[in-house]
Write an enzyme that holds these catalytic residues in place. Structure first.
Site, PDB file in Angstrom:
ATOM      1  N   GLU A   1     -30.256  30.373 -12.342  1.00 48.88           N
ATOM      2  CA  GLU A   1     -29.052  31.087 -12.754  1.00 48.88           C
ATOM      3  C   GLU A   1     -28.946  31.123 -14.270  1.00 48.88           C
ATOM      4  O   GLU A   1     -29.361  30.188 -14.955  1.00 48.88           O
ATOM      5  CB  GLU A   1     -27.824  30.370 -12.195  1.00 48.88           C
TER       6      GLU A   1
ATOM      7  N   CYS B   1     -25.704  31.074 -21.275  1.00 48.47           N
ATOM      8  CA  CYS B   1     -25.920  29.751 -20.678  1.00 48.47           C
ATOM      9  C   CYS B   1     -27.231  29.791 -19.887  1.00 48.47           C
ATOM     10  O   CYS B   1     -27.373  30.569 -18.947  1.00 48.47           O
ATOM     11  CB  CYS B   1     -24.739  29.423 -19.776  1.00 48.47           C
TER      12      CYS B   1
ATOM     13  N   CYS C   1     -32.928  20.136 -10.295  1.00 51.85           N
ATOM     14  CA  CYS C   1     -32.812  19.026 -11.240  1.00 51.85           C
ATOM     15  C   CYS C   1     -33.052  17.720 -10.495  1.00 51.85           C
ATOM     16  O   CYS C   1     -32.540  17.543  -9.390  1.00 51.85           O
ATOM     17  CB  CYS C   1     -31.420  19.007 -11.871  1.00 51.85           C
TER      18      CYS C   1
ATOM     19  N   CYS D   1     -22.652  17.836  -8.722  1.00 48.00           N
ATOM     20  CA  CYS D   1     -23.399  19.003  -9.201  1.00 48.00           C
ATOM     21  C   CYS D   1     -24.235  19.630  -8.087  1.00 48.00           C
ATOM     22  O   CYS D   1     -25.077  18.969  -7.477  1.00 48.00           O
ATOM     23  CB  CYS D   1     -24.302  18.578 -10.354  1.00 48.00           C
TER      24      CYS D   1
ATOM     25  N   CYS E   1     -23.057  25.358 -12.472  1.00 44.52           N
ATOM     26  CA  CYS E   1     -24.455  25.663 -12.228  1.00 44.52           C
ATOM     27  C   CYS E   1     -24.886  25.307 -10.822  1.00 44.52           C
ATOM     28  O   CYS E   1     -24.420  24.372 -10.228  1.00 44.52           O
ATOM     29  CB  CYS E   1     -25.327  24.946 -13.249  1.00 44.52           C
TER      30      CYS E   1
HETATM   31  N1  SAH Z   1     -28.471  18.590 -17.038  1.00 46.45           N
HETATM   32  C1  SAH Z   1     -27.718  18.837 -18.218  1.00 46.45           C
HETATM   33  C2  SAH Z   1     -27.437  20.297 -18.479  1.00 46.45           C
HETATM   34  C3  SAH Z   1     -27.100  21.137 -17.300  1.00 46.45           C
HETATM   35  S1  SAH Z   1     -25.623  20.693 -16.429  1.00 46.45           S
HETATM   36  C4  SAH Z   1     -26.439  18.044 -18.209  1.00 46.45           C
HETATM   37  O1  SAH Z   1     -26.090  17.472 -17.173  1.00 46.45           O
HETATM   38  O2  SAH Z   1     -25.804  17.990 -19.253  1.00 46.45           O
HETATM   39  C5  SAH Z   1     -24.476  21.509 -17.507  1.00 46.45           C
HETATM   40  C6  SAH Z   1     -23.042  21.052 -17.359  1.00 46.45           C
HETATM   41  O3  SAH Z   1     -22.492  21.503 -16.120  1.00 46.45           O
HETATM   42  C7  SAH Z   1     -22.917  19.552 -17.403  1.00 46.45           C
HETATM   43  O4  SAH Z   1     -21.962  19.111 -18.336  1.00 46.45           O
HETATM   44  C8  SAH Z   1     -22.515  19.272 -15.987  1.00 46.45           C
HETATM   45  O5  SAH Z   1     -21.875  18.074 -15.918  1.00 46.45           O
HETATM   46  C9  SAH Z   1     -21.681  20.497 -15.624  1.00 46.45           C
HETATM   47  N2  SAH Z   1     -21.394  20.608 -14.186  1.00 46.45           N
HETATM   48  C10 SAH Z   1     -22.221  20.377 -13.153  1.00 46.45           C
HETATM   49  N3  SAH Z   1     -21.570  20.517 -11.975  1.00 46.45           N
HETATM   50  C11 SAH Z   1     -20.293  20.849 -12.274  1.00 46.45           C
HETATM   51  C12 SAH Z   1     -19.125  21.093 -11.482  1.00 46.45           C
HETATM   52  N4  SAH Z   1     -19.137  21.035 -10.137  1.00 46.45           N
HETATM   53  N5  SAH Z   1     -17.983  21.393 -12.130  1.00 46.45           N
HETATM   54  C13 SAH Z   1     -17.950  21.465 -13.477  1.00 46.45           C
HETATM   55  N6  SAH Z   1     -19.004  21.224 -14.271  1.00 46.45           N
HETATM   56  C14 SAH Z   1     -20.170  20.912 -13.676  1.00 46.45           C
HETATM   57 FE1  SF4 Z   2     -28.906  17.676 -13.345  1.00 48.73          FE
HETATM   58 FE2  SF4 Z   2     -26.599  18.732 -12.575  1.00 48.73          FE
HETATM   59 FE3  SF4 Z   2     -26.694  16.215 -13.431  1.00 48.73          FE
HETATM   60 FE4  SF4 Z   2     -27.040  18.227 -15.200  1.00 48.73          FE
HETATM   61  S1  SF4 Z   2     -25.190  17.786 -14.022  1.00 48.73           S
HETATM   62  S2  SF4 Z   2     -28.260  16.328 -14.976  1.00 48.73           S
HETATM   63  S3  SF4 Z   2     -28.105  19.700 -13.874  1.00 48.73           S
HETATM   64  S4  SF4 Z   2     -27.695  17.002 -11.604  1.00 48.73           S
END
Ligand code: SAH
Ligand code: SF4
Length: 350
Positions: free
Chosen positions: A92, A110, A117, A124, A339
């Site tokens: 995405e 983004c 991951c 997530c 994401c």
């Molecule tokens: N892996 C990296 C970058 C990708 S995730 C990281 O974790 O920073 C990018 C952002 O999306 C992160 O801050 C993560 O915590 C957020 N994110 C993931 N799932 C989410 C959710 N259900 N609601 C809001 N933010 C979320």
């Molecule tokens: Fe991986 Fe999602 Fe955690 Fe970012 S927030 S490290 S994408 S599992």
């Protein structure tokens, strides 16, 4: 083996042209077609001689990821794309009208760094679905080129955040290559200061990035103010606990002079109390940081969003402790922009 043009650097294309017996400047022409003029095919590269175009078609293809699905938010500006790579894997990428810091004249792209991951954060969708593979630098910048086609006048002022699927610091060398391609003055030309790498806290990667000498921004997905809670929410914390993560963030600031952003997803009755706000304030005391609060997008693990009163209380508590705080605007929610969600919906159907 055909060459994918999207992902090649200027010097690579120039060198390649020379091996084909062409002048080096042909490489620059191709480079401009890919990164500046949004060509989708070699036929479009009309300033190349026909014979060269024919040869190129045998040896190369453009390789911008294919749009499988497009979702628009109610604001009609936020666009989320589901993109397919050559091997059929999907990631995405999202285009948001404003930067995270809310300057209105700018677009934010983004990007995903991996298919899936491996880190398995509890809230997530990407993490819960597991890991497939790393993206290469061409697949990363290809997302920018696909997103850019969605806007009529992209302008110069774009921001890029690595906050899509995957953990960028676990795909280190391709991320660095992609940063160089994104920044290249003859190409996409985004200032390093307009790029943010977000990490769940891969400590060795933070030190390494600090030493690259690139003034990119670092965002750290903190989400908890103590190890016990963070171990549950971000399992990577068991490997790199807070007492190792925070010194790495300090070092990042020392070497780059870029203020670190801490992302904090607000989860109702899990990490949203005054107690947690105060603990967070103590944890980050004395560090030049920005705390970015994100009310959870409820998808995984049964988490809920706190009430707006609770969110405001959390913000006030942090501000009283002298922290700078922003609240991420509600926009992705309706289009599953947290994401992993769009891909998740479609995978379930496949
Ligand atoms: N892996 C990296 C970058 C990708 S995730 C990281 O974790 O920073 C990018 C952002 O999306 C992160 O801050 C993560 O915590 C957020 N994110 C993931 N799932 C989410 C959710 N259900 N609601 C809001 N933010 C979320
Ligand atoms: Fe991986 Fe999602 Fe955690 Fe970012 S927030 S490290 S994408 S599992």
């Amino acid at each position: 083996m055909k060459i994918r043009l999207c992902g090649q650097s200027l010097s690579e294309l120039e060198a390649w042209m020379k091996t084909l017996g062409e002048p080096g400047y042909r490489g620059k022409q191709i480079y401009h077609w890919i990164y500046r003029r949004d060509a989708s095919s070699i036929e479009e590269m009309t300033d190349l001689p026909g014979s060269l175009r024919q040869l190129l078609q045998q040896k190369a293809w453009v390789g911008i990821p294919r749009v499988i699905r497009r979702q628009l938010a109610n604001d009609d500006l936020t666009v989320k794309l589901l993109l397919e790579m050559e091997d059929g894997q999907r990631v995405e990428a999202v285009l948001m009208p404003y930067s995270l810091e809310r300057s209105r004249d700018r677009l934010t792209f983004c990007l995903s760094s991996q298919v899936g991951c491996p880190l398995g954060c509890a809230f997530c969708a990407t993490g819960q679905a597991g890991f497939v593979r790393n993206l290469d630098a061409g697949e990363i910048v290809g997302q920018v080129l696909a997103l850019r086609r969605e806007v009529s006048e992209p302008g110069e002022g774009i921001n890029i955040v690595f906050m899509g699927m995957g953990e960028p610091l676990l795909n280190y060398s391709e991320i660095i290559k992609s940063l160089n391609l994104l920044h290249a003055p003859e190409g996409i030309k985004v200032g390093y200061r307009r790029i943010t790498v977000s990490t769940a806290g891969v400590v060795p990667g933070i030190y390494r990035l600090a030493k690259e000498g690139l003034p990119v921004n670092l965002a750290v997905s903190l989400h908890a103010s103590n190890n016990v809670l963070r171990n549950q929410l971000v399992p990577l914390n068991r490997r790199y606990p807070l007492e190792e993560l925070l010194p790495a963030c300090r070092e990042y600031f020392t070497l780059t002079r870029r203020r670190v952003t801490f992302e904090y997803i607000l989860l109702k009755a899990v990490n949203d109390s005054i107690y947690h706000a105060e603990e967070l304030g103590r944890l980050l005391k004395g560090m030049p940081v920005l705390v970015n609060l994100i009310p959870v997008n409820p998808t995984e693990g049964g988490f809920k969003r706190p009430s707006s009163e609770q969110i405001q209380l959390f913000i006030r508590t942090l501000r009283q402790l002298g922290m700078e705080v922003t609240l991420r605007e509600e926009r992705g929610g309706q289009i599953s922009a947290a994401c992993g969600q769009l891909r998740g919906q479609l995978e379930a159907k496949r």
